[in-house]
Design an enzyme around this catalytic site. Structure first.
Site, short mmCIF file in Angstrom:
data_model
loop_
_atom_site.label_atom_id
_atom_site.label_comp_id
_atom_site.label_asym_id
_atom_site.label_seq_id
_atom_site.Cartn_x
_atom_site.Cartn_y
_atom_site.Cartn_z
N ASN A 90 0.87 -1.26 0.23
CA ASN A 90 0.24 0.02 -0.12
C ASN A 90 0.86 1.06 -0.16
O ASN A 90 0.32 2.35 -0.10
CB ASN A 90 -0.87 0.15 1.14
CG ASN A 90 -1.79 1.26 1.19
OD1 ASN A 90 -2.70 1.52 0.44
ND2 ASN A 90 -1.50 2.07 2.41
N TYR A 155 2.62 8.91 -11.47
CA TYR A 155 1.84 8.15 -10.63
C TYR A 155 1.19 7.34 -11.47
O TYR A 155 0.84 6.06 -11.23
CB TYR A 155 1.00 9.30 -10.11
CG TYR A 155 0.04 8.70 -8.83
CD1 TYR A 155 0.82 8.27 -7.87
CD2 TYR A 155 -1.20 8.34 -8.99
CE1 TYR A 155 -0.33 7.49 -6.77
CE2 TYR A 155 -1.94 7.64 -7.90
CZ TYR A 155 -1.42 7.35 -6.99
OH TYR A 155 -2.24 6.85 -5.85
#
Length: 247
Positions: A90, A155
């Site tokens: 994560n 990203y």
């Protein structure tokens, strides 16, 4: 409890989506190993919060983009807990800019943490899961990795890479009882989004068919399912948790 006697490693587990995931797994009996960077007190606070569920909880400082540091922390967790059954990747960062203004450092930093960090953790738990003939790997991608977003080329590339990595590793480990999946959150209420202006939040919400910004719990519930034995026949999947944003 569905995760009793199982250990879950959660990178970026001290806050936001990571802490929500850790909490759901701990409530169901999982022992929790939190990996974090930055403020040590944040990791300590997360540990205190999780200990109330009566399972073993430890925190480990680790920059997952560092290959050797990732190996050392995996080895240490196996030593401390006796094994790992669940890995949740994560940890992630952003360095948002248009490509026109994005320099090499902005691109490399995001790729190194988000994508290479996910690879590092999978790499160092891979043999362990193979030997156990059991494992659950869930990685946090993003809706941006599916549809792209202006100002987030680095990203988006890192999160799209996680999807390709997930599908490839799922094929490699499926015969060993190891499932490998990803979740792709949309706009989720975290520290990052909470810092945005009300105007930006309103504009974001207007794009979502569900007409609300998601909560970390929305993601955590899906991750909980993918980590459970109920999802034993689900692998190589990318589940959007976006309120219909990418329909």
């Amino acid at each position: 409890m569905k995760f009793e006697n199982k250990t879950a490693v959660i990178t970026g587990g001290s806050r936001g989506i990571g802490l929500a995931i850790a909490t759901r797994l701990a409530k169901e009996g999982a022992n929790i190993a939190i990996l974090y960077v930055g403020d040590e007190s944040e990791g300590e606070n997360a540990k205190k919060e999780l200990l109330q569920y009566g399972t073993k909880v430890e925190q480990y400082f680790c920059d997952v983009s560092d290959f050797e540091a990732s190996k050392q922390v995996v080895d240490k967790i196996i030593e401390d807990f006796g094994g790992i059954e669940i890995l949740v990747n994560n940890a992630g960062i952003t360095r948002d800019k248009l490509v026109l203004n994005m320099d090499e450092k902005d691109f490399d930093a995001v790729i190194n943490v988000n994508l290479k960090g996910t690879f590092n953790m999978i790499k160092h738990t891979y043999k362990h899961f193979m030997k156990k003939r059991y494992g659950r790997i869930v990685s946090t991608s993003s809706i941006v990795g599916i549809i792209g977003n202006k100002g987030q080329a680095n990203y988006a590339a890192s999160k799209a890479g996680i999807i390709g990595l997930t599908k490839s590793v799922a094929r490699e480990l499926a015969g060993r009882g190891v499932t490998v999946n990803a979740v792709a959150p949309g706009y989720i209420g975290t520290d990052m989004t909470n810092a945005l202006s009300d105007k930006v939040k309103t504009e974001m919400q207007a794009q979502i068919p569900a007409k609300r910004i998601g909560d970390p719990e929305d993601v955590a519930k899906v991750v909980e399912f993918l980590c459970s034995d109920e999802a034993a026949y689900v692998t190589g999947e990318v589940i959007r948790v976006d309120g219909g944003l990418a329909i």
